[in-house]
Design an enzyme around this catalytic site. Structure first.
Site, PDB file in Angstrom:
ATOM      1  N   LYS A  82       0.859  -1.188   0.000  1.00 51.70           N
ATOM      2  CA  LYS A  82       0.000   0.000   0.000  1.00 51.70           C
ATOM      3  C   LYS A  82       0.891   1.232   0.000  1.00 51.70           C
ATOM      4  O   LYS A  82       1.950   1.234   0.657  1.00 51.70           O
ATOM      5  CB  LYS A  82      -0.873  -0.040   1.265  1.00 51.70           C
ATOM      6  CG  LYS A  82      -1.907   1.070   1.371  1.00 51.70           C
ATOM      7  CD  LYS A  82      -2.768   0.871   2.612  1.00 51.70           C
ATOM      8  CE  LYS A  82      -3.860   1.900   2.741  1.00 51.70           C
ATOM      9  NZ  LYS A  82      -4.702   1.672   3.938  1.00 51.70           N
ATOM     10  N   SER A 157      -9.542   1.482   2.882  1.00 49.42           N
ATOM     11  CA  SER A 157      -8.715   2.307   2.032  1.00 49.42           C
ATOM     12  C   SER A 157      -7.617   1.525   1.286  1.00 49.42           C
ATOM     13  O   SER A 157      -7.021   2.068   0.359  1.00 49.42           O
ATOM     14  CB  SER A 157      -8.056   3.390   2.890  1.00 49.42           C
ATOM     15  OG  SER A 157      -7.192   2.803   3.844  1.00 49.42           O
ATOM     16  N   SER A 181      -9.651  -1.008   7.010  1.00 48.67           N
ATOM     17  CA  SER A 181      -9.102  -0.825   5.662  1.00 48.67           C
ATOM     18  C   SER A 181      -8.385  -2.022   5.062  1.00 48.67           C
ATOM     19  O   SER A 181      -8.020  -1.982   3.894  1.00 48.67           O
ATOM     20  CB  SER A 181      -8.150   0.365   5.642  1.00 48.67           C
ATOM     21  OG  SER A 181      -8.906   1.535   5.572  1.00 48.67           O
TER      22      SER A 181
END
Ligand code: GLN
Length: 483
Positions: A82, A157, A181
């Site tokens: 990420k 996210s 997330s």
């Protein structure tokens, strides 16, 4: 060698170590898939083919020289990250314009750990700006699409990391989970995702959002793959003062253990009106399967979980407003060229550099921390947080794990919730509790809706129960035998 991209990590690792397939061939196979499909999915923000192949060649030489052996947990295995995880020399944007051209001078501890284990760091994945969001639509750069239905969001996210695994762009990826997330995008994309116990994985080099809630965690296509990645990234780190001092643990150790006799908690309140009926049905079927495997389902109550969303949406923005103060155009990142003095430089940098959701959080956070409101909001939220944690600890006196939905709905359409932040926040209703309590939680696929969209089941467990939780997930995975 066929189907490198679809192989379980353990098998791929064996093949690479036996030199039946090289790290370079492995990397090329995944890179080709990305090149073919990522123009639609848009999981990656930064992917440097030449750099990846160069690293793969280095790994091949190390294997040949006997420097990387079976003791390394991920020799030549591609792992995507990420883009809020700091990578030395590789642009790290956190999905924000304010860090658009930021190239960090160091690696996050998890990245150092991956490299030590021989993993191939494979590009940076799209995410909501500063990890704030539930659909990855808050990224300043692009919208990631759900590989299972490209009209729909991948969740957020960590949407890019989940989509990358679901699309077989990589076998493994890392995300971060402050309020869901990792688990929510795992559920939306039909993969497994684990938020570890707070303190199990170092946060050093994770760009901070809500420091008392944030944890980095693994995505994989199975419980076993997820456990292998957790092995590589967990452990004490002196650079993170909240990192737990514990003996290193092998999270694959219990994978094939019998789960007979385990008590699984069922919280009836979670199955009330707000939950999509197809998700409810699928979770209940999975609970039946657990009974078939010899588990007992026990009804439990988490009386304060109804306040979890409100509590989270005070504490997370409060911590964010403080953490994001460092992005001021002085130290690093974007600086507005439009300024006449110091104050206008700060103001214009932050106005132009941050997106709407991030500004909303900074304003909420500043408000709940301001004198006059601090006691009514921030302090109160801290007290409710303790009650939520106490509920969990009491429940874990009676049960080994709690099982329930990960999300209230299946993946929604792109744009469906962007104009209604409150509705977006409600996507996190079943996930934020684990972050507030600091306990581990995992989402894994348990079925599909009538129209073929993935459904995730969530397990939550006592602090540091990851190994047993993964064994439960692995047993259920075998029993469900999805595709
Ligand atoms: N969706 C939640 C939020 O927007 C959770 C985010 C996260 O876990 N990083 O805050």
């Amino acid at each position: 060698m066929k189907n490198i991209c679809g192989m379980p990590v353990r098998k791929l690792k064996e093949a690479i170590l036996a030199r039946e397939v090289s790290a370079r061939e492995t990397a090329s196979c995944f890179l080709d898939r990305v090149e073919e499909k990522d123009s639609v999915i848009k999981a990656f923000l930064t992917l440097d083919r030449d750099l990846i192949l160069k690293d793969a060649d280095r790994i091949d030489l190390e294997i040949k020289a006997g420097k990387l052996t079976g003791k390394s947990s991920l020799p030549g295995i591609p792992v995507a990250l990420k883009d809020n995880i700091i990578t030395h020399g590789i642009r790290t944007t956190c999905g924000s314009k304010i860090l658009e051209n930021y190239v960090p001078p160091y690696d996050a501890t998890v990245v150092t750990a991956l490299k030590k284990e021989g993993a191939l760091v494979f590009g940076k994945c799209n995410c909501d700006e500063f990890a704030m969001g539930s659909s990855t639509e808050n990224s300043a750069f692009q919208q990631t699409r759900n590989p299972m239905d490209t009209e729909r969001v991948p969740g957020g996210s960590s949407g890019g990391s989940a989509a990358a695994v679901a699309a077989d762009f990589v076998p493994l990826s890392l995300g971060s989970d402050t309020g869901g997330s990792i688990r929510q995008p795992a559920a939306f994309c039909g993969v497994t995702g684990l938020k570890p116990t707070y303190g199990l994985v170092s946060r050093y080099g994770l760009i901070a959002f809500g420091s008392s809630l944030d944890q980095i965690g693994p995505f994989g296509r199975s419980a076993e793959d997820t456990a292998i990645l957790l092995n590589a990234i967990s452990g004490h780190d002196f650079r993170d003062s909240t990192s737990a001092r514990r003996q290193d643990e092998d999270f694959t150790a219990l994978l094939h253990q019998d789960i007979r006799g385990k008590k699984v908690g069922f919280c009836p309140d979670w199955f009330s009106s707000g939950l999509d009926p197809e998700i409810s049905g699928s979770i209940k079927q999975a609970l039946k399967k657990l009974e078939d495997l010899g588990c007992t389902i026990v009804e439990i109550q988490l009386p304060h979980s109804e306040y979890a969303i409100e509590t989270y949406y005070i504490i997370a923005p409060a911590e964010a407003s403080s953490n994001l103060a460092r992005f001021d155009g002085v130290k690093y990142g974007f600086r507005s060229s439009d300024h006449t003095d110091l104050e206008s430089m700060y103001r214009n940098t932050r106005t132009q550099g941050f997106g709407d959701e991030v500004k909303r959080r900074i304003m909420i956070g500043t408000y709940v921390l301001s004198s006059g409101y601090y006691d009514a909001y921030f302090l109160k939220a801290g007290k409710v947080r303790n009650l939520i944690k106490k509920d969990y600890l009491e429940a874990f006196d009676k049960v080994d794990f709690i099982a329930g939905p990960t999300t209230p709905t299946p993946p929604f359409k792109l744009g469906e919730k962007t104009t209604n932040p409150l509705e977006m926040y409600l996507s996190d209703i079943y996930t934020v509790g684990a972050n507030l309590a600091g306990i581990p939680a995992l989402s894994m696929p348990c079925g599909k809706t009538g129209s073929g969209l993935p459904i995730g089941i969530q397990f939550q467990g006592p602090h540091f129960s990851e190994a047993a939780m993964l064994s439960m997930a692995s047993a259920l995975e075998t029993e469900l035998n999805l595709e």
